[in-house]
Design a protein around this motif. Structure first.
Motif, PDB file in Angstrom:
ATOM      1  N   UNK A 122       0.837  -1.208   0.000  1.00 34.27           N
ATOM      2  CA  UNK A 122       0.000   0.000   0.000  1.00 34.27           C
ATOM      3  C   UNK A 122       0.868   1.254   0.000  1.00 34.27           C
ATOM      4  N   UNK A 123       1.927   1.265   0.815  1.00 36.92           N
ATOM      5  CA  UNK A 123       2.834   2.409   0.858  1.00 36.92           C
ATOM      6  C   UNK A 123       3.547   2.588  -0.474  1.00 36.92           C
ATOM      7  N   UNK A 124       3.930   1.469  -1.116  1.00 38.90           N
ATOM      8  CA  UNK A 124       4.589   1.546  -2.425  1.00 38.90           C
ATOM      9  C   UNK A 124       3.675   2.193  -3.456  1.00 38.90           C
ATOM     10  N   UNK A 125       2.410   1.828  -3.444  1.00 41.10           N
ATOM     11  CA  UNK A 125       1.461   2.409  -4.395  1.00 41.10           C
ATOM     12  C   UNK A 125       1.343   3.915  -4.156  1.00 41.10           C
ATOM     13  N   UNK A 126       1.252   4.316  -2.895  1.00 39.53           N
ATOM     14  CA  UNK A 126       1.151   5.750  -2.582  1.00 39.53           C
ATOM     15  C   UNK A 126       2.394   6.503  -3.038  1.00 39.53           C
ATOM     16  N   UNK A 127       3.593   5.945  -2.739  1.00 36.63           N
ATOM     17  CA  UNK A 127       4.835   6.614  -3.118  1.00 36.63           C
ATOM     18  C   UNK A 127       5.014   6.650  -4.632  1.00 36.63           C
ATOM     19  N   UNK A 134       5.301  14.116  -9.259  1.00 34.90           N
ATOM     20  CA  UNK A 134       6.457  15.001  -9.219  1.00 34.90           C
ATOM     21  C   UNK A 134       7.308  14.889 -10.473  1.00 34.90           C
ATOM     22  N   UNK A 135       7.220  13.806 -11.175  1.00 34.03           N
ATOM     23  CA  UNK A 135       8.060  13.604 -12.352  1.00 34.03           C
ATOM     24  C   UNK A 135       7.337  13.963 -13.658  1.00 34.03           C
ATOM     25  N   UNK A 136       6.242  14.619 -13.605  1.00 35.65           N
ATOM     26  CA  UNK A 136       5.573  15.028 -14.840  1.00 35.65           C
ATOM     27  C   UNK A 136       6.382  16.169 -15.479  1.00 35.65           C
ATOM     28  N   UNK A 137       6.181  16.410 -16.768  1.00 35.09           N
ATOM     29  CA  UNK A 137       6.932  17.443 -17.491  1.00 35.09           C
ATOM     30  C   UNK A 137       6.687  18.829 -16.908  1.00 35.09           C
ATOM     31  N   UNK A 138       5.479  19.108 -16.560  1.00 36.34           N
ATOM     32  CA  UNK A 138       5.155  20.429 -16.015  1.00 36.34           C
ATOM     33  C   UNK A 138       5.847  20.619 -14.665  1.00 36.34           C
ATOM     34  N   UNK A 142       8.696  23.504 -13.774  1.00 34.73           N
ATOM     35  CA  UNK A 142       8.483  24.406 -12.642  1.00 34.73           C
ATOM     36  C   UNK A 142       9.668  24.343 -11.685  1.00 34.73           C
ATOM     37  N   UNK A 143      10.136  23.131 -11.357  1.00 38.97           N
ATOM     38  CA  UNK A 143      11.268  22.985 -10.438  1.00 38.97           C
ATOM     39  C   UNK A 143      12.521  23.633 -11.040  1.00 38.97           C
ATOM     40  N   UNK A 144      12.749  23.416 -12.353  1.00 37.52           N
ATOM     41  CA  UNK A 144      13.949  23.958 -12.998  1.00 37.52           C
ATOM     42  C   UNK A 144      13.924  25.490 -12.997  1.00 37.52           C
ATOM     43  N   UNK A 145      12.797  26.088 -13.247  1.00 35.82           N
ATOM     44  CA  UNK A 145      12.735  27.554 -13.301  1.00 35.82           C
ATOM     45  C   UNK A 145      12.750  28.168 -11.918  1.00 35.82           C
ATOM     46  N   UNK A 146      12.014  27.591 -10.976  1.00 39.65           N
ATOM     47  CA  UNK A 146      11.909  28.192  -9.649  1.00 39.65           C
ATOM     48  C   UNK A 146      13.110  27.870  -8.767  1.00 39.65           C
ATOM     49  N   UNK A 147      13.499  26.646  -8.709  1.00 42.80           N
ATOM     50  CA  UNK A 147      14.552  26.244  -7.781  1.00 42.80           C
ATOM     51  C   UNK A 147      15.961  26.433  -8.370  1.00 42.80           C
ATOM     52  N   UNK A 148      16.135  26.122  -9.636  1.00 43.43           N
ATOM     53  CA  UNK A 148      17.472  26.147 -10.227  1.00 43.43           C
ATOM     54  C   UNK A 148      17.736  27.400 -11.069  1.00 43.43           C
ATOM     55  N   UNK A 149      16.738  28.202 -11.324  1.00 46.24           N
ATOM     56  CA  UNK A 149      16.903  29.427 -12.116  1.00 46.24           C
ATOM     57  C   UNK A 149      17.192  29.163 -13.577  1.00 46.24           C
ATOM     58  N   UNK A 150      16.723  28.120 -14.102  1.00 45.03           N
ATOM     59  CA  UNK A 150      16.944  27.777 -15.502  1.00 45.03           C
ATOM     60  C   UNK A 150      15.796  28.291 -16.342  1.00 45.03           C
TER      61      UNK A 150
END
Length: 193
Positions: A122-127, A134-138, A142-150
């Motif tokens: 059950x935990x594996x399915x949730x994770x 979190x791994x979607x393209x959008x 977002x992470x690259x522009x906000x966190x890394x300044x790319x």
């Protein structure tokens, strides 16, 4: 049989008949007379002493040594056999009880492990679902522009390098002259290069 007295034991009757006053005939029978009454007193005949009756009994061992020697060994062996049987039965019962206890403990452990496995699945399915979000393209953008300044690649960021066609490498170190065969092979390679 020589006579009836030898065939039957009339000693019981003789004592009683003597006490009552009757006599016995040659055969040891009571003599009552012709009509059944004792009309005359019988004459006592000399009687020979009765021979002692010898009855042979089976031979018995003396009460002391041999019987006592065999009996304790026999009793000891019986007692040892009884204790051995008791020990075997007791150990079989204890083994069966111990096996049942172990089986119960292992069953409980298996049930706990199955429960833990279900929780882990059950935990594996949730994770996995959270990781997929979190791994979607959008999300990556977002992470690259906000966190890394790319940012996205622009034309000013592209640099092109032009390589001249005439460039050749130069040998930095000269090899010493080898044998005439090595020089001939090197010359042939130079023609085809």
């Amino acid at each position: 049989m020589a006579n009836r007295a030898e065939a039957y034991d009339f000693s019981y009757f003789e004592d009683r008949n003597k006490a009552e006053g009757y006599g016995t005939n040659d055969y040891g029978a009571v003599d009552y007379g012709i009509d059944g009454s004792h009309a005359y007193q019988p004459m006592e005949l000399p009687q020979a002493e009765p021979e002692p009756k010898i009855v042979e009994l089976p031979k018995q061992e003396p009460e002391g040594e041999p019987e006592q020697r065999h009996r304790p060994k026999r009793n000891l062996m019986r007692m040892a056999a009884a204790w051995l049987c008791f020990g075997l039965i007791f150990s079989a019962v204890m083994t069966a009880v111990y096996s049942e206890v172990q089986l119960t403990e292992l069953t409980e452990k298996i049930n706990e492990a199955k429960k833990d496995l279900e929780e882990a699945k059950s935990l594996e399915v949730q994770l996995t679902m959270q990781a997929a979000q979190k791994m979607s393209d959008a999300e990556v953008e977002r992470y690259a522009t906000e966190q890394l300044g790319m940012g996205k690649v622009t034309g000013s960021q592209v640099v092109y390098l032009h390589v001249a066609q005439q460039d050749r490498g130069t040998v930095v170190q000269e090899l010493g002259e080898g044998s005439w065969l090595d020089r001939a092979i090197a010359a042939v390679r130079g023609w085809f290069a």
